[in-house]
Design a protein around this motif. Sequence first.
Motif, mmCIF file in Angstrom:
data_model
loop_
_atom_site.group_PDB
_atom_site.id
_atom_site.type_symbol
_atom_site.label_atom_id
_atom_site.label_comp_id
_atom_site.label_asym_id
_atom_site.label_seq_id
_atom_site.Cartn_x
_atom_site.Cartn_y
_atom_site.Cartn_z
ATOM 1 N N ALA B 469 0.859 -1.184 0.000
ATOM 2 C CA ALA B 469 0.000 0.000 0.000
ATOM 3 C C ALA B 469 0.889 1.226 0.000
ATOM 4 O O ALA B 469 1.958 1.231 0.607
ATOM 5 N N ASP B 470 0.395 2.284 -0.692
ATOM 6 C CA ASP B 470 1.133 3.537 -0.648
ATOM 7 C C ASP B 470 1.036 4.101 0.763
ATOM 8 O O ASP B 470 0.045 3.900 1.469
ATOM 9 N N VAL B 471 2.021 4.790 1.155
ATOM 10 C CA VAL B 471 1.972 5.413 2.475
ATOM 11 C C VAL B 471 2.028 6.923 2.294
ATOM 12 O O VAL B 471 2.355 7.423 1.225
ATOM 13 N N TYR B 472 1.672 7.666 3.339
ATOM 14 C CA TYR B 472 1.570 9.113 3.253
ATOM 15 C C TYR B 472 2.538 9.751 4.220
ATOM 16 O O TYR B 472 2.650 9.326 5.368
ATOM 17 N N GLU B 473 3.197 10.705 3.721
ATOM 18 C CA GLU B 473 4.108 11.430 4.605
ATOM 19 C C GLU B 473 3.309 12.436 5.413
ATOM 20 O O GLU B 473 2.378 13.070 4.920
ATOM 21 N N TYR B 474 3.672 12.531 6.672
ATOM 22 C CA TYR B 474 3.026 13.498 7.546
ATOM 23 C C TYR B 474 4.149 14.184 8.296
ATOM 24 O O TYR B 474 4.668 13.659 9.281
ATOM 25 N N GLY B 475 4.557 15.321 7.798
ATOM 26 C CA GLY B 475 5.758 15.942 8.351
ATOM 27 C C GLY B 475 6.946 15.064 8.011
ATOM 28 O O GLY B 475 7.202 14.765 6.850
ATOM 29 N N THR B 476 7.631 14.646 9.060
ATOM 30 C CA THR B 476 8.793 13.780 8.839
ATOM 31 C C THR B 476 8.424 12.313 8.965
ATOM 32 O O THR B 476 9.271 11.447 8.844
ATOM 33 N N GLU B 477 7.164 12.006 9.242
ATOM 34 C CA GLU B 477 6.754 10.625 9.431
ATOM 35 C C GLU B 477 6.024 10.109 8.202
ATOM 36 O O GLU B 477 5.615 10.877 7.335
ATOM 37 N N VAL B 478 5.867 8.804 8.183
ATOM 38 C CA VAL B 478 5.014 8.197 7.172
ATOM 39 C C VAL B 478 3.835 7.566 7.878
ATOM 40 O O VAL B 478 3.959 7.067 8.991
ATOM 41 N N LEU B 479 2.696 7.620 7.250
ATOM 42 C CA LEU B 479 1.482 7.099 7.866
ATOM 43 C C LEU B 479 1.213 5.696 7.379
ATOM 44 O O LEU B 479 1.244 5.428 6.192
ATOM 45 N N MET B 480 0.943 4.820 8.349
ATOM 46 C CA MET B 480 0.604 3.447 8.001
ATOM 47 C C MET B 480 -0.563 3.008 8.857
ATOM 48 O O MET B 480 -0.972 3.690 9.791
ATOM 49 N N GLY B 481 -1.118 1.866 8.564
ATOM 50 C CA GLY B 481 -2.175 1.279 9.366
ATOM 51 C C GLY B 481 -3.407 2.157 9.386
ATOM 52 O O GLY B 481 -3.855 2.670 8.359
ATOM 53 N N THR B 482 -3.965 2.362 10.583
ATOM 54 C CA THR B 482 -5.187 3.144 10.716
ATOM 55 C C THR B 482 -4.982 4.570 10.238
ATOM 56 O O THR B 482 -5.839 5.148 9.559
ATOM 57 N N ALA B 483 -3.829 5.127 10.605
ATOM 58 C CA ALA B 483 -3.546 6.495 10.175
ATOM 59 C C ALA B 483 -3.505 6.572 8.655
ATOM 60 O O ALA B 483 -4.015 7.514 8.052
ATOM 61 N N ARG B 484 -2.900 5.532 8.071
ATOM 62 C CA ARG B 484 -2.852 5.515 6.617
ATOM 63 C C ARG B 484 -4.247 5.354 6.030
ATOM 64 O O ARG B 484 -4.636 6.034 5.077
ATOM 65 N N MET B 485 -5.073 4.497 6.655
ATOM 66 C CA MET B 485 -6.430 4.284 6.143
ATOM 67 C C MET B 485 -7.263 5.552 6.308
ATOM 68 O O MET B 485 -8.070 5.906 5.436
ATOM 69 N N GLN B 486 -7.057 6.265 7.473
ATOM 70 C CA GLN B 486 -7.790 7.518 7.680
ATOM 71 C C GLN B 486 -7.396 8.530 6.615
ATOM 72 O O GLN B 486 -8.243 9.202 6.030
ATOM 73 N N LYS B 487 -6.100 8.574 6.390
ATOM 74 C CA LYS B 487 -5.627 9.510 5.373
ATOM 75 C C LYS B 487 -6.151 9.100 3.999
ATOM 76 O O LYS B 487 -6.565 9.944 3.205
ATOM 77 N N GLU B 488 -6.141 7.785 3.767
ATOM 78 C CA GLU B 488 -6.674 7.288 2.503
ATOM 79 C C GLU B 488 -8.134 7.684 2.343
ATOM 80 O O GLU B 488 -8.586 8.095 1.271
ATOM 81 N N SER B 489 -8.904 7.579 3.478
ATOM 82 C CA SER B 489 -10.322 7.931 3.447
ATOM 83 C C SER B 489 -10.501 9.413 3.120
ATOM 84 O O SER B 489 -11.355 9.788 2.329
ATOM 85 N N GLU B 490 -9.663 10.238 3.774
ATOM 86 C CA GLU B 490 -9.745 11.679 3.506
ATOM 87 C C GLU B 490 -9.428 11.980 2.058
ATOM 88 O O GLU B 490 -10.104 12.768 1.396
ATOM 89 N N VAL B 491 -8.403 11.320 1.594
ATOM 90 C CA VAL B 491 -8.007 11.542 0.200
ATOM 91 C C VAL B 491 -9.130 11.093 -0.727
ATOM 92 O O VAL B 491 -9.453 11.756 -1.719
ATOM 93 N N HIS B 492 -9.749 9.958 -0.356
ATOM 94 C CA HIS B 492 -10.828 9.440 -1.189
ATOM 95 C C HIS B 492 -12.006 10.412 -1.217
ATOM 96 O O HIS B 492 -12.599 10.685 -2.278
ATOM 97 N N ALA B 493 -12.372 10.949 -0.009
ATOM 98 C CA ALA B 493 -13.499 11.897 0.072
ATOM 99 C C ALA B 493 -13.214 13.160 -0.725
ATOM 100 O O ALA B 493 -14.076 13.684 -1.437
#
Lengths: 99, 568
Positions: B469-493
């Motif tokens: 799965a693609d991951v999302y950078e959040y500042g200096t971090e990368v988002l995975m798991g629930t955070a990644r899914m939440q971000k994915e949901s936001e991106v999808h919306a």
Amino acid sequence: MNDPADACAQLQQELVLLVTGDAPRSRRARQNLARALEQLGLGDIATREVDLAADPAQTLSYGIFATPALLRPGPNGQPDVLYGDLSERDMLERFLAEG
Amino acid sequence: MNEQQLIKRATDIPGLDAMTGGGLPAAGGTLMLGRPAAGKTVLALQILAHAIARSEGGVFVSFEESCAQILRDAASFRWGPSLAEAERFELIDARPQLGAEVSGAFDLEGLLAAVGLCLERRQASWVVFDGVDHLLRRQRNPLDAIDQVQQLSDWCEARGVSLLLTGKLGDAETAPTHLEGVEFMLSTLILVSTKLVGHRLSRRLRIAKYRGTAHVADEVAMIMDHDGVHLPHGHYAAQVATGRIEASTERLSTGVARLDEVLGGGLYRGSTALISGLPGTAKTTLAASFAASATARGERVLYLSFDEDQEPVVRNLRSVGIDLRGPLDRGLLHFAAREAWSGLVEEHYWALHQALDRLRPQCLVIDPISALLKAPGVDSAFVSIERILDIAHLRGITTVLTSLGTRDDPQGEATLSHTSTLADTWLALDFNVRGGERNRSLSLVKSRGSAHSNQVRELLLSERGIDLADVYEYGTEVLMGTARMQKESEVHAERRRRVLARQQRQHELERRLSQAEAEAAQLRQELALEQQDSVQTEQFDREHERDVLARRSTRTAHSDAPQGDETP
């Protein structure tokens, strides 16, 4: 595979000198043995010479691979063996005396 | 002397023949010295067994062990029974008589006479004097003994017979006791030695001298198993010397479609991939995915598992949708489990080498290669790994290695083992802990010959298999798991909002276009009416004009006529 026991069983009360033709050490062994027997008054002991160069199979039969070698009857049918050209007189006399 | 002048006779021990450039002297002596249990007698017997197998005769003269002992020694090896029964083999018990004494110097003429007889009746080209020092040490004068070693060699050389003389060495000795200097007498000298490594016996062999020919002079590991003595280094050197590495452009799937995309289509055939990471990061799963994918193409795979047996691996992989049972049953997958501690590094290397020879796989998995670092051995694990990969490259075997890291240094061990340097592709697996979640990540550290992204991706395991799965950078971090899914949901919306807005805008434009088109139609209709009216008006005007003209013409004619006739 060789079985020295067969050949050694033929050793009765005689000495067997294993030589290889007229090789220097064999020649010296003949001379040293004859001299020792004479000087020790053992000239009546039967001595048989086996030339392994002429009959290599005898090497396997006796299981003796260093020559010359002097054999005498030993306990349990196994021969006692004295290797060498018999130039060490003390060793030779002791060997003959124990026989 | 050059190569053409020295005729050699093969031993058919591949490593030894490679190291000697074809074998031992075909005429004359080779002296083999070593400590007890170093393997001298076995090596000599094996050379004879091989010679007899190719219809050369051999004579073995034992100065230390009885014939029965020699045959028992040989019987523990695969070639032993056939050697004992061979018609062209003769075994001579030449042990000095027990209690024998010495009076003066002796010679070996009787021995040579007997051996000559045996060589002739067996039509033999090899003779071994095993432990001849046991007899020669009885010489009063050591120089006589040394001369007789030379005599044995000369005697064999004159008859075109290969002679192998073995003798014992003590600690720190370079020649048998009472035979100092013998090592200088013969043109070929082989030293075998033993060393305890991690409480295990390690055997070594070194060609200390081989006059008149190029040879490998390195000390190499000597392995002894049911097949006898092996010299893996020599075996390796022979293959490398004659091999040629091909660079295939064919891509092989890893079994994970998105990973294949990341790799530019998959792994190159014949390349090496390293998967490194902490325990539990799915190294085995990813490696097994590659193996399963290869067997699905009908290719043979050798899966070497250190420290884990077949059935647990098969069961565990089934839970993530990877079936190894089918390929195992079809004979496409060969699973070999070894305990790293159970053998020396060189023994593991040799076992793998034999498996590669036997199975001829197209793909190889070693899981984990880092286990070799735990194995004791005189041979370096690093060197063995390099040799394994060299052979895999030579044979075009696509290799996937896993390497276990530690929390302090997740990828360090792989680097340490040089494997990462040797690998063409390096996939680093890790955990990403955030918000109370632990998620697996994958990053492609390097992939030679492929354009690739170093971006970290999330590795997803499910009963359907592996995915990325693609991951999302959040500042200096990368988002995975629930955070990644939440971000994915936001991106999808957001994406959906953008789609809806675009659709609305399109509808409005379409509506306006329809309206404009209706107005245009009405205007066109008005224009047509206008044009029609214009045509009719012009028609009327022309007719009226003609009519006026006609009337004027008539009036003019009347005025020119006589008055009487003038019409009122």
